[in-house]
Design an enzyme around this catalytic site. Structure first.
Site, PDB file in Angstrom:
ATOM      1  N   CYS A  29       1.864   8.777  -2.366  1.00 27.32           N
ATOM      2  CA  CYS A  29       2.908   8.133  -1.558  1.00 27.32           C
ATOM      3  C   CYS A  29       3.316   6.793  -2.179  1.00 27.32           C
ATOM      4  CB  CYS A  29       2.385   7.948  -0.131  1.00 27.32           C
ATOM      5  SG  CYS A  29       3.363   6.817   0.872  1.00 27.32           S
ATOM      6  N   CYS A  32       3.492   3.817   0.136  1.00 24.97           N
ATOM      7  CA  CYS A  32       2.134   3.357   0.485  1.00 24.97           C
ATOM      8  C   CYS A  32       1.610   2.408  -0.594  1.00 24.97           C
ATOM      9  CB  CYS A  32       1.170   4.536   0.613  1.00 24.97           C
ATOM     10  SG  CYS A  32       1.639   5.736   1.867  1.00 24.97           S
TER      11      CYS A  32
END
Lengths: 107, 291
Positions: A29, A32
């Site tokens: 991600c 993230c």
């Protein structure tokens, strides 16, 4: 910052005396990863007040399911075993600070 | 600990200039990534990686300044222009200059830009927060560092005011103000203020031509559909998007070209902040011991 998994989540998060900011994330991600330095800064600044705990949803799918994580990054504040608030998606440093204050100062 | 440029050692500056010059002369200066197969951006040219902390430690620049450096350089449209700025960054930093105040000074510059002030004044709470944050940065510059609580109070007030603003441009101005509500030592404060300022600039440019989210969405869907059905696969990138729009929706194609023209203007806020930082370098005090 600490990591939590399905085995120690109760101890590390739910039974923690301090409020805990849980970061649901995954290695693939990109948002993230972009958020990670911001969380590290926040963890340092709030070290006396909260714990910041990361949960890899790939490694711990049961936790993602338990908390209804539909998208990441997802941040959740837990205190005294209860969810106090959550926010999904990328978030600015100032907004993250406001989010934590809104849910930690009230406790 | 003050941030002393090049740790007051002329040899460190000369070495950094030579490294950067070497990459530029060899046509190995790039925008991205920081370091790959000998090609490097403004950070990688000096330390052979993208480690901003290592760059700051090696050259003595404040980390909060270094985290904004590549976004400033990337605002230049061509590699030669970007390289010229990267060289000026080093050239105009006096050896031994105390750079500790530069970040707060740059933030003050950004908070006082007329483009921001005009929109911030559209909401009393945002303007009040802007003034309060300016005052805190000025206090810090005078050596009276505000306490954490003082920053927090104005930050939360700025966030609350931004949420209340109804006009998108005013709300966007609010996000610039709230991003600035940190001491100049906070690692990403300048990067964040520049980012928010860039988004305000983008919104303003799009509003000038009345470009809407719906139009953006239409373009996206036409492009997305082409990815699925393979139309005009002989073209690539922007040429393909324009080809598809010309075929499917000529009016939207014209509007999209207008949007592209506006995009060419983007980055002004980064470049003007970059120019201001170079001026601040030139004016930074050099402690007597470093002379």
């Amino acid at each position: 910052m600490k990591n939590a998994n399905e085995h120690d989540f109760e101890e590390v998060v739910m039974k923690n005396e301090k409020p805990v900011l849980v970061d649901f994330w995954a290695p693939w991600c990109a948002p993230c990863k972009a958020l990670a330095p911001t969380l590290e800064e926040l963890a340092r600044e709030y070290a006396d007040e909260i714990d910041v705990v990361k949960v890899d949803i790939d490694e711990n799918p049961a936790l993602a399911s338990r908390f209804g994580v539909r998208g990441i990054p997802m941040l959740m504040i837990v205190h005294n075993g209860e969810e106090k608030g959550r926010t999904a998606g990328t978030i600015s440093r100032s907004r993250l600070d406001a989010f934590v204050d809104a849910h930690v100062d009230d406790n | 600990m003050p941030d002393i440029a090049f740790h007051a050692d002329p040899a460190i500056k000369v070495d950094a200039q030579a490294r950067l010059r070497g990459h530029i002369d060899a046509k190995r200066f790039i925008f991205y990534p920081a370091w790959e197969d000998g090609a490097a951006n403004v950070i990688g040219a000096i330390i052979q990686s993208g480690d901003q902390q290592a760059y700051a430690d090696h050259l003595g620049y404040p980390i909060a300044l270094v985290t904004a450096l590549d976004s400033i350089v990337n605002a230049y449209s061509t590699t030669p222009l970007a390289a010229e700025y990267a060289q000026s960054w080093l050239d105009r930093t006096p050896v031994g200059a105390d750079l500790s105040d530069i970040v707060s000074q740059a933030i003050i510059f950004l908070l006082e830009r007329p483009e921001l002030v005009a929109h911030a004044r559209g909401h009393a709470g945002i303007e009040t927060a802007r003034q309060a944050i300016l005052a805190l940065h000025r206090r810090a510059l005078q050596g009276d560092a505000p306490e954490r609580k003082a920053w927090k109070v104005v930050r939360l007030a700025a966030v609350t005011a931004s949420d209340q603003a109804k006009d998108p441009l005013v709300r966007c101005a609010g996000t610039v103000v709230e991003a600035a509500a940190w001491p100049g030592t906070m690692r990403t404060v300048l990067h964040d203020v520049l980012g928010a300022s860039g988004r305000l600039e983008l919104k303003q440019l799009m509003q000038e031509i009345g470009w809407t989210d719906e139009e953006e969405s239409q373009v996206f869907h036409i492009r997305e559909q082409a990815e699925i059905d393979g139309r005009m696969a002989e073209l690539s990138g922007l040429d393909r998007v324009l080809g598809l729009l010309d075929a499917d929706n000529p009016q939207l194609a014209g509007r999209f070209r207008q949007r592209l023209d506006q995009f060419e203007k983007l980055g002004h806020v980064y470049r003007s902040a970059g120019a201001e930082i170079l001026d601040l370098f030139s004016r930074a005090p050099v402690p007597v011991a470093s002379r």
